[in-house]
Write an enzyme that holds these catalytic residues in place. Sequence first.
Site, PDB file in Angstrom:
ATOM      1  N   ASP A 206       0.933  -1.187  -0.057  1.00 48.29           N
ATOM      2  CA  ASP A 206      -0.024  -0.148   0.075  1.00 48.29           C
ATOM      3  C   ASP A 206       1.100   1.314  -0.054  1.00 48.29           C
ATOM      4  O   ASP A 206       2.105   1.153   0.445  1.00 48.29           O
ATOM      5  CB  ASP A 206      -0.739  -0.033   1.320  1.00 48.29           C
TER       6      ASP A 206
ATOM      7  N   ARG B  31     -17.741  11.212 -11.954  1.00 50.02           N
ATOM      8  CA  ARG B  31     -17.441   9.742 -12.174  1.00 50.02           C
ATOM      9  C   ARG B  31     -16.205   9.875 -12.982  1.00 50.02           C
ATOM     10  O   ARG B  31     -15.217   8.725 -13.058  1.00 50.02           O
ATOM     11  CB  ARG B  31     -18.772   9.211 -13.186  1.00 50.02           C
TER      12      ARG B  31
ATOM     13  N   VAL C  21      -9.654  -6.169  -8.761  1.00 46.88           N
ATOM     14  CA  VAL C  21     -10.764  -5.883  -7.852  1.00 46.88           C
ATOM     15  C   VAL C  21     -11.301  -4.605  -7.805  1.00 46.88           C
ATOM     16  O   VAL C  21     -12.475  -4.211  -7.888  1.00 46.88           O
ATOM     17  CB  VAL C  21     -10.630  -6.213  -6.599  1.00 46.88           C
TER      18      VAL C  21
ATOM     19  N   ASN D  21     -12.588  -0.841  -8.637  1.00 46.79           N
ATOM     20  CA  ASN D  21     -13.709  -0.405  -9.380  1.00 46.79           C
ATOM     21  C   ASN D  21     -13.507   0.884 -10.205  1.00 46.79           C
ATOM     22  O   ASN D  21     -12.331   1.505  -9.708  1.00 46.79           O
ATOM     23  CB  ASN D  21     -15.029  -0.119  -8.454  1.00 46.79           C
TER      24      ASN D  21
ATOM     25  N   ASP E 166     -21.085 -11.349  -6.977  1.00 51.34           N
ATOM     26  CA  ASP E 166     -22.638 -11.341  -7.277  1.00 51.34           C
ATOM     27  C   ASP E 166     -23.394 -12.543  -7.171  1.00 51.34           C
ATOM     28  O   ASP E 166     -24.481 -12.460  -6.755  1.00 51.34           O
ATOM     29  CB  ASP E 166     -22.700 -10.706  -8.919  1.00 51.34           C
TER      30      ASP E 166
ATOM     31  N   ARG F  89     -23.996 -13.233  -3.366  1.00 47.85           N
ATOM     32  CA  ARG F  89     -25.353 -12.566  -3.073  1.00 47.85           C
ATOM     33  C   ARG F  89     -26.680 -12.975  -3.457  1.00 47.85           C
ATOM     34  O   ARG F  89     -27.432 -13.185  -2.771  1.00 47.85           O
ATOM     35  CB  ARG F  89     -25.028 -10.746  -3.586  1.00 47.85           C
TER      36      ARG F  89
ATOM     37  N   HIS G 121     -19.898  -5.579 -14.014  1.00 50.63           N
ATOM     38  CA  HIS G 121     -20.179  -5.499 -12.354  1.00 50.63           C
ATOM     39  C   HIS G 121     -21.008  -4.103 -12.283  1.00 50.63           C
ATOM     40  O   HIS G 121     -20.397  -3.114 -12.366  1.00 50.63           O
ATOM     41  CB  HIS G 121     -18.765  -5.515 -11.768  1.00 50.63           C
TER      42      HIS G 121
HETATM   43  N1  LIG Z   1     -15.110  -6.010  -7.801  1.00 48.06           N
HETATM   44  C1  LIG Z   1     -15.816  -5.858  -6.680  1.00 48.06           C
HETATM   45  O1  LIG Z   1     -16.827  -6.803  -6.765  1.00 48.06           O
HETATM   46  C2  LIG Z   1     -15.674  -5.245  -5.633  1.00 48.06           C
HETATM   47  C3  LIG Z   1     -16.167  -5.511  -4.371  1.00 48.06           C
HETATM   48  C4  LIG Z   1     -15.713  -4.468  -3.235  1.00 48.06           C
HETATM   49  C5  LIG Z   1     -15.014  -3.541  -3.586  1.00 48.06           C
HETATM   50  N2  LIG Z   1     -14.245  -3.136  -4.730  1.00 48.06           N
HETATM   51  C6  LIG Z   1     -13.468  -2.131  -5.118  1.00 48.06           C
HETATM   52  O2  LIG Z   1     -12.200  -2.663  -4.480  1.00 48.06           O
HETATM   53  C7  LIG Z   1     -11.511  -1.393  -4.225  1.00 48.06           C
HETATM   54  C8  LIG Z   1     -10.880  -1.536  -2.697  1.00 48.06           C
HETATM   55  O3  LIG Z   1     -12.120  -1.363  -1.979  1.00 48.06           O
HETATM   56  P1  LIG Z   1     -11.865  -1.159  -0.258  1.00 48.06           P
HETATM   57  O4  LIG Z   1     -12.982  -1.074   0.345  1.00 48.06           O
HETATM   58  O5  LIG Z   1     -10.651  -2.118   0.177  1.00 48.06           O
HETATM   59  O6  LIG Z   1     -10.943   0.084  -0.418  1.00 48.06           O
HETATM   60  P2  LIG Z   1      -9.876   1.102   0.534  1.00 48.06           P
HETATM   61  O7  LIG Z   1     -10.127   2.476   0.451  1.00 48.06           O
HETATM   62  O8  LIG Z   1     -10.104   0.490   2.095  1.00 48.06           O
HETATM   63  O9  LIG Z   1      -8.623   0.372   0.043  1.00 48.06           O
HETATM   64  C9  LIG Z   1      -7.926   0.852  -0.849  1.00 48.06           C
HETATM   65  C10 LIG Z   1      -6.542   0.892  -0.585  1.00 48.06           C
HETATM   66  O10 LIG Z   1      -5.791   1.357  -1.906  1.00 48.06           O
HETATM   67  C11 LIG Z   1      -4.742   2.053  -1.232  1.00 48.06           C
HETATM   68  N3  LIG Z   1      -3.935   2.737  -2.691  1.00 48.06           N
HETATM   69  C12 LIG Z   1      -4.542   3.800  -3.223  1.00 48.06           C
HETATM   70  N4  LIG Z   1      -3.552   4.069  -4.265  1.00 48.06           N
HETATM   71  C13 LIG Z   1      -2.592   3.179  -4.126  1.00 48.06           C
HETATM   72  C14 LIG Z   1      -1.385   2.865  -4.790  1.00 48.06           C
HETATM   73  N5  LIG Z   1      -1.090   3.605  -6.037  1.00 48.06           N
HETATM   74  N6  LIG Z   1      -0.618   1.779  -4.470  1.00 48.06           N
HETATM   75  C15 LIG Z   1      -1.215   0.970  -3.544  1.00 48.06           C
HETATM   76  N7  LIG Z   1      -1.992   1.338  -2.668  1.00 48.06           N
HETATM   77  C16 LIG Z   1      -2.969   2.307  -3.010  1.00 48.06           C
HETATM   78  C17 LIG Z   1      -5.254   2.962  -0.472  1.00 48.06           C
HETATM   79  O11 LIG Z   1      -4.237   3.470   0.357  1.00 48.06           O
HETATM   80  C18 LIG Z   1      -6.158   2.021   0.270  1.00 48.06           C
HETATM   81  O12 LIG Z   1      -5.600   1.446   1.407  1.00 48.06           O
HETATM   82  C19 LIG Z   1     -12.400  -0.201  -4.502  1.00 48.06           C
HETATM   83  O13 LIG Z   1     -11.951   0.105  -5.857  1.00 48.06           O
HETATM   84  C20 LIG Z   1     -13.717  -1.197  -4.458  1.00 48.06           C
HETATM   85  O14 LIG Z   1     -14.532  -0.084  -5.241  1.00 48.06           O
HETATM   86  C21 LIG Z   1     -14.596  -3.984  -5.911  1.00 48.06           C
END
Ligand SMILES: NC(=O)c1ccc[n+]([C@@H]2O[C@H](COP(=O)([O-])OP(=O)(O)OC[C@H]3O[C@@H](n4cnc5c(N)ncnc54)[C@H](O)[C@@H]3O)[C@@H](O)[C@H]2O)c1
Length: 320
Positions: free
Chosen positions: A38, A93, A123, A125, A153, A156, A180
Amino acid sequence: MAGAGGRRKVTVIGAGMVGGVVAQMLAMRDYADVVLVDVVEGMPQGKALDMMQMGTLIGFDSNITGSNGYDESAGSDVVVITSGIARKPGMSRDDLLRTNMGIVESVTKQIVPGSPNAIIVVVSNPLDAMCHVAFDAAGFRRERIIGMAGVLDSARFRTFIAMELDVSVEDVTAMVLGGHGDTMVPLSRYSTVNGIPIPELMTADRVAAIEQRTASGGAEIVSLLKTGSAYYAPGMSVVEMVDSLLLDKKRVVPCSVLLKGEYGIMNLFVGVPVKLGANGVEQIFELELTESERAALKQSSGAVKELVEAMAALKSKPAA
Ligand SMILES: NC(=O)c1ccc[n+]([C@@H]2O[C@H](COP(=O)([O-])OP(=O)(O)OC[C@H]3O[C@@H](n4cnc5c(N)ncnc54)[C@H](O)[C@@H]3O)[C@@H](O)[C@H]2O)c1
């Protein structure tokens, strides 16, 4: 390629809510070492140490390392990309798309030199669009870039079917196709309770209501949490995919993959049932669809196409 100590190695980029659950649940599987990366200083190191200490209580020997760089990730078998930011108030957006495009492109480019043989699970979005970004940045074959969405999905969908019919979730299978987002296509005809299609077990109204609740499953949790989005089921969905890849289980699950003519869709990442094994996506299954299901899938892939076009426009237009 094996990780330190001869174990398989999985790097999880983004040690936030989803990344944390992925690292924790994977470590508990006890077959792979995990590297958590991170940009926030100290945070991945702190979470990793905490999880290592949990290992003594649970009894796993996976090594978990936290880092703000990529050296420790070298030789990863699987890389999970969860890094990104959530939409903030006042953010359009397009602003979000531009920011997450930049993050996913940059982390992919940093991971590839040290892990040229990895399978990448995306993962972040907007999911299907971010798969395109990782695919372009990695230069890997399509079999090795896989988006996580359909597993979540359909989990769920399975939850709501089990709740509705008061049956064990273990006996419920469910299929969801498409991008998604709101346009995903829950397929009730292919969703069953131990082989019995659900339209035979509930009224058409209830089927429609459950499909609708599935399609807005993420938003329902966001509105309850107020800040942030779901992470337990998303994290575990990733682990199910990693299990199938690294243990060569050949599970058949819906994932976002680059279609090249399958379902009449060309060069777009869209969720369809695939077989996941040691080589990544080993087979794409083409289901027989009714006219309306095919139309819904077309609409859903159209939404992905719009995002891909928006990203191309943003690329040619520098940030204000
Ligand atoms: N595909 C799916 O079904 C699904 C489901 C849930 C969440 N998501 C997506 O997953 C992502 C993460 O969600 P979350 O709840 O863990 O968010 P979060 O904010 O808790 O975690 C994201 C992390 O990414 C880190 N980050 C940002 N830029 C970075 C970089 N350049 N290098 C390394 N780390 C970096 C941030 O510091 C943070 O800790 C979001 O985009 C969310 O929308 C997708």
